[in-house]
Design an enzyme around this catalytic site. Structure first.
Site, short mmCIF file in Angstrom:
data_model
loop_
_atom_site.label_atom_id
_atom_site.label_comp_id
_atom_site.label_asym_id
_atom_site.label_seq_id
_atom_site.Cartn_x
_atom_site.Cartn_y
_atom_site.Cartn_z
N ASP A 98 52.70 41.53 23.30
CA ASP A 98 53.16 40.43 24.15
C ASP A 98 54.23 39.63 23.39
O ASP A 98 54.11 39.37 22.20
CB ASP A 98 51.98 39.52 24.52
CG ASP A 98 52.31 38.60 25.68
OD1 ASP A 98 51.75 38.79 26.77
OD2 ASP A 98 53.14 37.67 25.49
N ILE A 99 55.27 39.23 24.11
CA ILE A 99 56.39 38.54 23.47
C ILE A 99 56.01 37.12 23.04
O ILE A 99 56.60 36.57 22.10
CB ILE A 99 57.62 38.55 24.41
CG1 ILE A 99 58.91 38.35 23.65
CG2 ILE A 99 57.49 37.55 25.54
CD1 ILE A 99 60.17 38.69 24.45
N ASN B 37 45.38 39.33 35.18
CA ASN B 37 45.64 38.30 36.19
C ASN B 37 46.29 38.94 37.42
O ASN B 37 47.09 39.86 37.29
CB ASN B 37 46.58 37.23 35.62
CG ASN B 37 45.97 36.53 34.42
OD1 ASN B 37 44.81 36.16 34.43
ND2 ASN B 37 46.75 36.36 33.36
N GLN C 212 49.39 35.15 37.96
CA GLN C 212 50.08 36.33 37.44
C GLN C 212 51.58 36.04 37.41
O GLN C 212 52.16 35.71 38.43
CB GLN C 212 49.81 37.53 38.36
CG GLN C 212 50.49 38.82 37.91
CD GLN C 212 50.17 39.98 38.85
OE1 GLN C 212 49.64 39.79 39.94
NE2 GLN C 212 50.51 41.19 38.41
N HIS D 272 49.13 44.65 34.40
CA HIS D 272 48.98 44.67 32.94
C HIS D 272 47.60 44.13 32.59
O HIS D 272 47.12 43.19 33.20
CB HIS D 272 50.06 43.87 32.23
CG HIS D 272 50.28 42.49 32.78
ND1 HIS D 272 50.93 42.27 33.97
CD2 HIS D 272 49.93 41.28 32.31
CE1 HIS D 272 50.97 40.97 34.21
NE2 HIS D 272 50.37 40.34 33.22
N HIS E 174 45.78 42.36 29.44
CA HIS E 174 45.96 41.72 28.13
C HIS E 174 44.78 42.11 27.25
O HIS E 174 43.63 41.97 27.68
CB HIS E 174 45.94 40.19 28.25
CG HIS E 174 46.99 39.58 29.12
ND1 HIS E 174 48.06 38.87 28.61
CD2 HIS E 174 47.13 39.54 30.46
CE1 HIS E 174 48.80 38.41 29.61
NE2 HIS E 174 48.27 38.80 30.75
P1 AMP Z 1 50.59 37.25 33.26
O1 AMP Z 1 50.59 35.75 33.36
O2 AMP Z 1 49.21 37.81 33.21
O3 AMP Z 1 51.45 37.89 34.32
O4 AMP Z 1 51.21 37.58 31.84
C1 AMP Z 1 52.51 38.01 31.62
C2 AMP Z 1 52.66 38.17 30.13
O5 AMP Z 1 53.86 38.88 29.89
C3 AMP Z 1 52.76 36.86 29.36
O6 AMP Z 1 51.72 36.82 28.38
C4 AMP Z 1 54.14 36.92 28.71
O7 AMP Z 1 54.18 36.37 27.43
C5 AMP Z 1 54.41 38.42 28.69
N1 AMP Z 1 55.82 38.81 28.67
C6 AMP Z 1 56.82 38.35 29.47
N2 AMP Z 1 57.98 38.97 29.19
C7 AMP Z 1 57.71 39.86 28.20
C8 AMP Z 1 58.48 40.81 27.47
N3 AMP Z 1 59.81 40.98 27.70
N4 AMP Z 1 57.87 41.55 26.52
C9 AMP Z 1 56.56 41.40 26.27
N5 AMP Z 1 55.77 40.52 26.92
C10 AMP Z 1 56.33 39.77 27.87
#
Ligand code: AMP
Length: 123
Positions: A35-36, A93, A100, A106, A108
């Site tokens: 995760d970024i 989520n 989400q 995805h 986590h």
């Molecule tokens: P969600 O709220 O469950 O949709 O989580 C989305 C997740 O994606 C968050 O934890 C973000 O930090 C992660 N995220 C968004 N953009 C990127 C990216 N380019 N690379 C890796 N993780 C990302």
């Protein structure tokens, strides 16, 4: 319920190679990457390569091969991250109430510190 997939979401761009990622494991149907914005010392996302919005969408419509590959890849990643003994949390989520942000399924995988209670009490 209709699941409309947006091919311009960030994870679709990662899958097409238009955005970089820090890959943990890639298989025929699945990609795992860091995760970024990690919210714990271990914070890895596992996504199917197919166009599925959420877990229920994937579970209903993915092929047996995709479901098996996704499930086994989550297991392999947990093994690689060595989270099994101390513990971890899987979160997926979905939608507005699930908050989400990225509309591509995805999971986590979070670990490396005590993660607190699963949900905060309502404000
Ligand atoms: P969600 O709220 O469950 O949709 O989580 C989305 C997740 O994606 C968050 O934890 C973000 O930090 C992660 N995220 C968004 N953009 C990127 C990216 N380019 N690379 C890796 N993780 C990302």
């Amino acid at each position: 319920m209709a699941h409309t997939y947006d091919p311009e979401n960030i994870f679709a761009k990662i899958l097409r190679g238009e955005l970089p990622n820090k890959t943990v494991l890639e298989t025929a149907h699945t990609l795992a990457f860091h995760d970024i914005y990690p919210q714990a010392p271990v914070h890895v996302l596992v996504i199917p390569k197919g166009p599925y919005v959420s877990y229920d969408h994937f579970a209903a419509e993915a092929s047996d091969a995709e479901v098996l590959d996704y499930t086994r890849t989550i297991s392999k990643v947990c093994e690689m991250l060595e989270v099994g003994e101390k513990g971890f949390r899987l979160i997926s989520n979905a939608g507005e109430l699930g908050v989400q942000e990225v509309p591509h399924l995805h999971v986590h995988i979070l670990s490396g510190r005590p993660l607190g209670r699963m949900l905060n009490p309502p404000a």
